[in-house]
Structure formats: structure tokens, C-alpha cells
Design a protein around this motif. Structure first.
Motif, PDB file in Angstrom:
ATOM      1  N   SER A   2       0.812  -1.213   0.000  1.00  0.00           N
ATOM      2  CA  SER A   2       0.000   0.000   0.000  1.00  0.00           C
ATOM      3  C   SER A   2       0.847   1.266   0.000  1.00  0.00           C
ATOM      4  N   ARG A   9       0.539  -1.058  -8.745  1.00  0.00           N
ATOM      5  CA  ARG A   9       0.509  -2.137  -7.755  1.00  0.00           C
ATOM      6  C   ARG A   9      -0.240  -3.322  -8.348  1.00  0.00           C
ATOM      7  N   GLU A  11      -1.711  -7.085  -7.464  1.00  0.00           N
ATOM      8  CA  GLU A  11      -2.075  -7.919  -6.317  1.00  0.00           C
ATOM      9  C   GLU A  11      -2.719  -9.217  -6.791  1.00  0.00           C
ATOM     10  N   ASN A  12      -2.055 -10.336  -6.497  1.00  0.00           N
ATOM     11  CA  ASN A  12      -2.582 -11.681  -6.773  1.00  0.00           C
ATOM     12  C   ASN A  12      -3.068 -11.826  -8.217  1.00  0.00           C
ATOM     13  N   ASN A  39       2.442 -10.762  -7.312  1.00  0.00           N
ATOM     14  CA  ASN A  39       2.352  -9.555  -6.491  1.00  0.00           C
ATOM     15  C   ASN A  39       3.628  -8.739  -6.672  1.00  0.00           C
ATOM     16  N   GLY A  74      -7.447 -11.182  -9.612  1.00  0.00           N
ATOM     17  CA  GLY A  74      -6.448 -10.253  -9.103  1.00  0.00           C
ATOM     18  C   GLY A  74      -6.759  -8.813  -9.472  1.00  0.00           C
ATOM     19  N   LYS A  75      -5.905  -7.908  -9.022  1.00  0.00           N
ATOM     20  CA  LYS A  75      -6.121  -6.476  -9.218  1.00  0.00           C
ATOM     21  C   LYS A  75      -4.847  -5.809  -9.722  1.00  0.00           C
ATOM     22  N   ASP A  82      -8.266   1.018  -9.558  1.00  0.00           N
ATOM     23  CA  ASP A  82      -8.231  -0.397  -9.915  1.00  0.00           C
ATOM     24  C   ASP A  82      -8.607  -0.533 -11.393  1.00  0.00           C
TER      25      ASP A  82
END
Length: 330
Positions: A2, A9, A11-12, A39, A74-75, A82
Motif C-alpha cells: 500500500s 501495484r 495484487e494476486n 504480487n 487479481g487487481k 483499480d
């Protein structure tokens, strides 16, 4: 992840490509697991290197970050937005801030368009400026990538590979992006031209405050241009660290093997050093091994490696690894 310093970023992030079979009725019989649970964060203004063997998922990751491929799960955050939730006009507007330079400058330029039309295409697509301001922008961008203004009416077949890649870079800069994915931008070029393109990219980054994701399998060039580097194997990240830490103290057996194959410009050191040669072939992403994906080729694999996927963890400050038995440098 974060940290406010991160421009990007991830994420997953997972991207699978379904496999269908059937003549009259198609049904899914499997999936290519191109990217699996990745990640990472890319800081504003840095060059983040992503390396690995051909077919490991590097290019797919880069395209999924830009939403050229929609992720399976994921993001992906650009600042605090996002991207995976954006559609239509919202995604189109977000893409102005993110561009891509593809590997093959011969295939990524439309042979029917001249240089002026190629560079103004993004401006026209986003309805920016008029004919006069767009022409002025083309001249400005040609100056920026060190090409003659007299080339505006020429076509791609009239240029060398290095010149075509400069045109591709100029097109990518037309919308004044903040983030650029460089997908092996020098691998299709002659060795004598590669350094020129890398130097150009570094100067543009400093002048325009750009952030790069630099994808390559040339680890010596990666060391020159990147501040932090991640190593990818069969869709997963296996190690990530600052450049000097990764090259000076690789902890994953796959990373050690890759680095041992990089030539050293010192005949005595090159002759005396030990190489870590991997046995076997890279497993199929359609049916990857259980547990750690690397265990069929790993020289130190044990039973746990075949059963449990290693956790992505921070071993020392900013040095991440996915391995049950991290090594010391040999």
C-alpha cells in the motif's frame, strides 16, 4: 503493498487462457496458466526489470497490467485506481497514461501509414488537438527520439530496425504517458544498436519523469538499466530484489542458474567460475507441476517442494523469494 510511492501495484494477478475442443460444440478442456498469483509494486520514476526464460509469462504479465488482456483474477492499481474494474470510456481514458513498446518494430508499425500518421494515430484516437498542433507534436517527438524531421512522409519499410523502434517510442510518447511497458524493446535489434536505444530510453526517462516496466531475458542489459529486478518462472515470480542485491546475492536456485549463464568480460574469471546448468525442459503451463513449479529441475528439491507451493516472503530488506530452501551465494 500500500506504499504511496508505487505508481503501479499488482495484487494476486492471474491470467489463464482457456483451451477449447470440439467441432459442433466447443467445450473447455483445460487452460494455459500464463501468469499465476503475481504480487509486485513499481515505484514512480523507476525502471523495474522483469526477467526469465522465453515463455515464462513476462509479456503476458505486461499486457495484463495494461488491460490488453483481462485478468482471470487479481487487481492492478494505477495510483489508487483499480484498472480491472474499468470498462469502456473510463478504461480508454486511463490508457492515455500507460503505453507499450513492443518487441518487434517490424510488426508493430502499419506499413501503409507514413511516420506522421503513425505518430498522430494516438492523438486522433483520443481527439487531441487539430491538424496543425498534431503536426507540431510529430516534429517535437521526432526531435525527442533523435530522428530527422524530414522523415515525416516516409514509410516503415524505408527505415532500419533501430529507426523503426525510435518511431515506436515516439508513438508511445505522443499522449505523454507516465508508465510504459517495454516488452523486450531491443531483442530484435543488432547489438550495435541496442545500446543506443537503451541510452535513449534512459534519457527520456530522466527528462519526462517516466516509469518503466522493462521486460527482457538479457540479464546483462537488465543489470544496466533496472533499479529493481524480478525473476519469473512458469508464470510465477521466484525472486525480487534491488539490482545489486539480486546480482550480488541471488538466493533462488533458478536465479543462480540464470546468472551463471551471463558471460563475464574477463577470460580468467569466465574460465574459472562454476556454471549451474539446469537439466530437463520447462514444464508445460497447461499442466504445471504440483508444489513449487521449479522442483522438477531444481538441484536441491525435497519432498516438501513437490507438495507445497512456497510462500512469497521477504528474506531480508526488499529481497523477496518463493523458495522453501533459499541458498547462499556460491
Amino acid at each position: 503493498m500500500s506504499d504511496n510511492n508505487f505508481l503501479i501495484r499488482i495484487e494476486n494477478l492471474t491470467k489463464n487462457f482457456p483451451i477449447y475442443k470440439g467441432i459442433l460444440i466447443e467445450r473447455q478442456v483445460g487452460a494455459v496458466q500464463a501468469v499465476s498469483n503475481v504480487n509486485l509494486g513499481i515505484k514512480k520514476g523507476e525502471t523495474f526489470g522483469l526477467a526469465g526464460e522465453s515463455g515464462c509469462g513476462k509479456s503476458t504479465l505486461g499486457r495484463t497490467v495494461l488491460q490488453l488482456y483481462k485478468p482471470t483474477s487479481g487487481k492492478v492499481f494505477f495510483r489508487d485506481i483499480d484498472l480491472t474494474l474499468l470498462k469502456g470510456e473510463e478504461l480508454r481514458q486511463a490508457r492515455k497514461h500507460m503505453q507499450m513498446v513492443f518487441q518487434d518494430p517490424y510488426a508493430s508499425l502499419n506499413p501503409k501509414l507514413n511516420v506522421s500518421r503513425i505518430i498522430t494515430e494516438p492523438l486522433e484516437a483520443h481527439n487531441i488537438g487539430n491538424a496543425k498542433t498534431r503536426h507540431e507534436k510529430v516534429l517535437e517527438l521526432l526531435d525527442l527520439v533523435k530522428m530527422s524531421r524530414y522523415y515525416t512522409n516516409r514509410y516503415p519499410h524505408e527505415f532500419s530496425g533501430g529507426q523503426r523502434q525510435r518511431i515506436v517510442i515516439a508513438r508511445a510518447l505522443a499522449l505523454e504517458p507516465e508508465f510504459i511497458v517495454l516488452d523486450e524493446p531491443i531483442s530484435a535489434l543488432d547489438v550495435s544498436i541496442q545500446a543506443q536505444i537503451v541510452n535513449l530510453l534512459e534519457k527520456l526517462q530522466e527528462r519526462l519523469q517516466l516509469t518503466y516496466l522493462f521486460i527482457a531475458h538479457d540479464l546483462s542489459m537488465m543489470r544496466h538499466i533496472s533499479g529493481r529486478v524480478a525473476i519469473m518462472y512458469l508464470g510465477k515470480l521466484v525472486e525480487q530484489a534491488c539490482r545489486d542485491e539480486l546480482y550480488g546475492n541471488p538466493l533462488h536456485p533458478y536465479t543462480q542458474s540464470l546468472l551463471s549463464a551471463v558471460p563475464i568480460p574477463n577470460p580468467k574469471r569466465e574460465r574459472d567460475r562454476r556454471r549451474n546448468i539446469l537439466e530437463g525442459d520447462v514444464p508445460s503451463p497447461i499442466n504445471p507441476p504440483s508444489g513449487c513449479h521449479f522442483h522438477p529441475r531444481c538441484p536441491i528439491a525435497q519432498d516438501i517442494c513437490k507438495q507445497e507451493d512456497p510462500e512469497w516472503r521477504e528474506i531480508v530488506d526488499q529481497h523477496w523469494i518463493a523458495c522453501h530452501f533459499p541458498l547462499e551465494k556460491k
